[in-house]
Design a protein around this motif. Structure first.
Motif, PDB file in Angstrom:
ATOM      1  N   GLN A 146     -23.978 -25.935 -12.148  1.00  0.00           N
ATOM      2  CA  GLN A 146     -24.260 -24.641 -12.185  1.00  0.00           C
ATOM      3  C   GLN A 146     -25.581 -24.428 -12.559  1.00  0.00           C
ATOM      4  O   GLN A 146     -26.168 -23.318 -12.045  1.00  0.00           O
ATOM      5  N   LEU A 147     -26.351 -25.027 -13.417  1.00  0.00           N
ATOM      6  CA  LEU A 147     -27.858 -24.782 -13.550  1.00  0.00           C
ATOM      7  C   LEU A 147     -28.549 -24.982 -12.254  1.00  0.00           C
ATOM      8  O   LEU A 147     -29.284 -24.215 -11.800  1.00  0.00           O
ATOM      9  N   LYS A 148     -28.285 -26.046 -11.669  1.00  0.00           N
ATOM     10  CA  LYS A 148     -28.870 -26.302 -10.221  1.00  0.00           C
ATOM     11  C   LYS A 148     -28.561 -25.469  -8.984  1.00  0.00           C
ATOM     12  O   LYS A 148     -29.540 -25.097  -8.195  1.00  0.00           O
ATOM     13  N   ASP A 149     -27.180 -24.852  -9.017  1.00  0.00           N
ATOM     14  CA  ASP A 149     -26.802 -24.268  -8.115  1.00  0.00           C
ATOM     15  C   ASP A 149     -27.190 -22.549  -8.466  1.00  0.00           C
ATOM     16  O   ASP A 149     -26.647 -21.475  -7.913  1.00  0.00           O
ATOM     17  N   HIS A 150     -27.686 -22.266  -9.602  1.00  0.00           N
ATOM     18  CA  HIS A 150     -27.865 -20.924  -9.937  1.00  0.00           C
ATOM     19  C   HIS A 150     -26.536 -20.022 -10.172  1.00  0.00           C
ATOM     20  O   HIS A 150     -26.435 -18.789 -10.003  1.00  0.00           O
ATOM     21  N   GLU A 151     -25.795 -20.660 -11.060  1.00  0.00           N
ATOM     22  CA  GLU A 151     -24.486 -20.196 -11.277  1.00  0.00           C
ATOM     23  C   GLU A 151     -24.004 -20.459 -12.898  1.00  0.00           C
ATOM     24  O   GLU A 151     -22.909 -19.968 -13.174  1.00  0.00           O
ATOM     25  N   ALA A 152     -24.887 -20.728 -13.440  1.00  0.00           N
ATOM     26  CA  ALA A 152     -24.650 -21.035 -14.984  1.00  0.00           C
ATOM     27  C   ALA A 152     -24.680 -19.482 -15.766  1.00  0.00           C
ATOM     28  O   ALA A 152     -24.034 -19.690 -16.881  1.00  0.00           O
ATOM     29  N   PHE A 153     -25.138 -18.588 -15.475  1.00  0.00           N
ATOM     30  CA  PHE A 153     -25.298 -17.321 -16.049  1.00  0.00           C
ATOM     31  C   PHE A 153     -24.651 -16.067 -15.599  1.00  0.00           C
ATOM     32  O   PHE A 153     -24.428 -16.040 -14.525  1.00  0.00           O
ATOM     33  N   ASP A 154     -24.347 -14.970 -16.533  1.00  0.00           N
ATOM     34  CA  ASP A 154     -23.902 -14.193 -16.320  1.00  0.00           C
ATOM     35  C   ASP A 154     -25.029 -12.798 -16.534  1.00  0.00           C
ATOM     36  O   ASP A 154     -25.747 -13.360 -17.544  1.00  0.00           O
ATOM     37  N   THR A 155     -24.767 -11.612 -16.156  1.00  0.00           N
ATOM     38  CA  THR A 155     -25.836 -10.545 -16.788  1.00  0.00           C
ATOM     39  C   THR A 155     -24.848  -9.280 -17.068  1.00  0.00           C
ATOM     40  O   THR A 155     -23.753  -9.024 -16.735  1.00  0.00           O
ATOM     41  N   SER A 156     -25.361  -8.686 -18.176  1.00  0.00           N
ATOM     42  CA  SER A 156     -24.977  -7.435 -18.465  1.00  0.00           C
ATOM     43  C   SER A 156     -25.957  -6.387 -19.082  1.00  0.00           C
ATOM     44  O   SER A 156     -27.126  -6.840 -19.238  1.00  0.00           O
ATOM     45  N   SER A 157     -25.881  -5.264 -19.596  1.00  0.00           N
ATOM     46  CA  SER A 157     -26.768  -4.219 -20.139  1.00  0.00           C
ATOM     47  C   SER A 157     -26.279  -3.429 -21.292  1.00  0.00           C
ATOM     48  O   SER A 157     -25.113  -3.543 -21.441  1.00  0.00           O
ATOM     49  N   LEU A 158     -27.135  -3.189 -22.208  1.00  0.00           N
ATOM     50  CA  LEU A 158     -27.007  -2.453 -23.208  1.00  0.00           C
ATOM     51  C   LEU A 158     -27.508  -0.962 -23.133  1.00  0.00           C
ATOM     52  O   LEU A 158     -28.665  -1.076 -22.716  1.00  0.00           O
ATOM     53  N   ILE A 159     -26.959   0.053 -23.152  1.00  0.00           N
ATOM     54  CA  ILE A 159     -27.281   1.067 -22.773  1.00  0.00           C
ATOM     55  C   ILE A 159     -27.138   2.329 -23.906  1.00  0.00           C
ATOM     56  O   ILE A 159     -26.042   2.383 -24.627  1.00  0.00           O
ATOM     57  N   GLY A 160     -28.184   2.971 -24.480  1.00  0.00           N
ATOM     58  CA  GLY A 160     -27.870   3.766 -25.576  1.00  0.00           C
ATOM     59  C   GLY A 160     -29.407   4.245 -25.899  1.00  0.00           C
ATOM     60  O   GLY A 160     -29.257   5.611 -26.513  1.00  0.00           O
TER      61      GLY A 160
END
Length: 468
Positions: A146-160
């Motif tokens: 997953q690290l090699k294929d750029h699939e190990a992470f997700d993203t999210s945001s904090l808004i406030g």
């Protein structure tokens, strides 16, 4: 007996079953009594008389007779020794040969522990269960792919927040943010919920624990706040420039602050009294770290409290303990050329000092102050250090977050980043959980990896993706 026909064809008159068994027994007894050379000659003669059907039968059965299942025949210790020479992928293939092979290979603890180590996994020798380590290895293979294929992470945001976020600090699943909107917020990274929100001054740097928040501000002061009530517990006045970094220790009742006035101040945390002002820096002090030494040297012993302060060109080391009127023990730099600058993400764990610069990533041994290694990539001038471990390092540039294997000094994975807020001080982005940098273990690849403030005043988070 073969009898020729008038047409030239031959028909076969098979021997009766009972007569054949008697004949075969007599032939077998005679064959056993022959010498080895006579046996060979007999076989040669019979082979010369055989047709295609007999030769095919002989070929198929000889292959089975001549093969030996060494994993079944050898003592288990010898089997394990041989298996250690095979790479993990071959071992997995061998597990498919038969149930016996799978049982033997899956029982070899050292083989699977070694396979995990090669991938950068931590090994707990107190767990002797080979099947456990085989499962960990299979999980590790997926994660590394997953690290090699750029699939190990997700993203999210904090808004406030309603204005730019300057300060970030992460601890135990909680992220603190300090903003130009005169507030600080504490967020649960997993849920994205705001746990606390209090009114403060403009925060350039923050650090917190369960009860309190310490903030350094562009108004040249440091303040201590209570989370539960939002009340200001203490105000530290004395700097003549913005405060870019703070650290504190409740046991010592000491707070440290680094400022744009080129000084480091030592304060009594409980009373707000300035105990000492450390001078010698010729640039803004962008980072201070208060940490126990874990090594012995001429200048310090394990357990001694040490202060590190860094500016654009130098790292200074100070002994901090009962005697606050200390002198600088050592000054570290990477070059006398003032065009080569240090980056503000200084790291110190009591054994090693790590800092990146335009020349590359430097690691010093704290016992001797010697440079242990310098890591350079193709374009390190645009790459910055986030966190440095025993096995992996986390780096980033204007476009990507990178994972480096420190054993090979190769980048093994990357993740795209949005156009984030850039800061020369470096406090508007940070690494999250860092235990995995000392070696993944199948459990510590969870939670926050990276956080940075965005132009729209939100916080961009990069988190480990859950295992499938």
């Amino acid at each position: 007996m073969l009898v020729g026909s008038s047409t030239g064809d031959f028909s076969r008159n098979p021997m009766e079953k009972k007569d054949f068994k008697t004949w075969l027994e007599n032939i077998s007894n005679t064959f056993v009594s022959l010498s080895e050379s006579q046996k060979n000659e007999t076989l040669d003669h019979l082979i010369s008389l055989s047709g295609a059907v007999q030769l095919r039968h002989l070929s198929n059965n000889l292959e089975t007779l001549l093969k030996r299942d060494f994993l079944r025949l050898l003592p288990l210790e010898l089997s394990f020794y041989l298996l250690k020479w095979l790479d993990p992928q071959t071992l997995l293939t061998c597990c498919l040969v038969c149930k016996q092979w799978n049982k033997v290979i899956s029982a070899c603890t050292e083989v699977w522990q070694a396979a995990c180590r090669r991938l950068g996994w931590q090994i707990d020798d107190s767990i002797p269960n080979a099947l456990h380590w085989k499962r960990v290895y299979l999980k590790a293979v997926i994660r590394m792919k997953q690290l090699k294929d750029h699939e190990a992470f997700d993203t999210s945001s904090l808004i406030g927040h309603s204005a730019r976020v300057y300060a970030l600090y992460y601890k135990d699943g909680l992220l603190c943010t300090g903003s130009d909107d005169l507030s600080a917020k504490l967020w649960d990274v997993c849920t994205g919920q705001c746990v606390y929100g209090i009114q403060t001054h403009t925060c350039a740097t923050v650090k917190f624990d369960e009860q309190k928040l310490v903030t350094g501000s562009f108004d040249n002061t440091v303040a201590c706040w209570e989370w539960s009530s939002g009340a200001k517990i203490q105000h530290f006045r004395g700097h003549t420039g913005a405060v870019f970094s703070v650290d504190y220790n409740d046991e010592l009742d000491i707070l440290i602050s680094g400022s744009a006035d080129f000084t480091v101040k030592v304060w009594a945390l409980s009373t707000g009294v300035c105990l000492n002002t450390l001078t010698g820096h010729t640039e803004w002090v962008t980072k201070v770290i208060l940490q126990k030494s874990e090594v012995q040297s001429v200048m310090h012993s394990p357990g001694d409290y040490i202060l590190l302060s860094a500016d654009k060109y130098e790292i200074k080391i100070w002994p901090i303990g009962e005697e606050v009127n200390c002198r600088c023990l050592k000054t570290l730099s990477v070059s006398e050329d003032r065009s080569i600058s240090l980056q503000p993400r200084l790291q110190f764990d009591g054994k090693y000092i790590v800092c990146s610069s335009d020349l590359g990533l430097y690691q010093w041994d704290f016992a001797s102050y010697d440079i242990l290694r310098v890591i350079k990539t193709a374009d390190f001038s645009n790459m910055s250090l986030l966190s440095f471990g025993e096995v992996f390092a986390l780096l980033f540039d204007n476009h990507y977050l990178y994972v480096m294997d420190l054993r090979t000094e190769k980048l093994i994975g990357r993740w795209p980043l949005p156009a984030y807020r850039k800061s020369k001080r470096g406090s508007s982005f940070l690494a999250g959980e860092t235990a995995w940098l000392n070696g993944l273990d199948g459990k510590n690849d969870v939670g926050l990896v990276f956080a940075t403030s965005m132009p729209d005043h939100s916080i961009h988070l990069v988190l480990w993706k859950e295992h499938g």
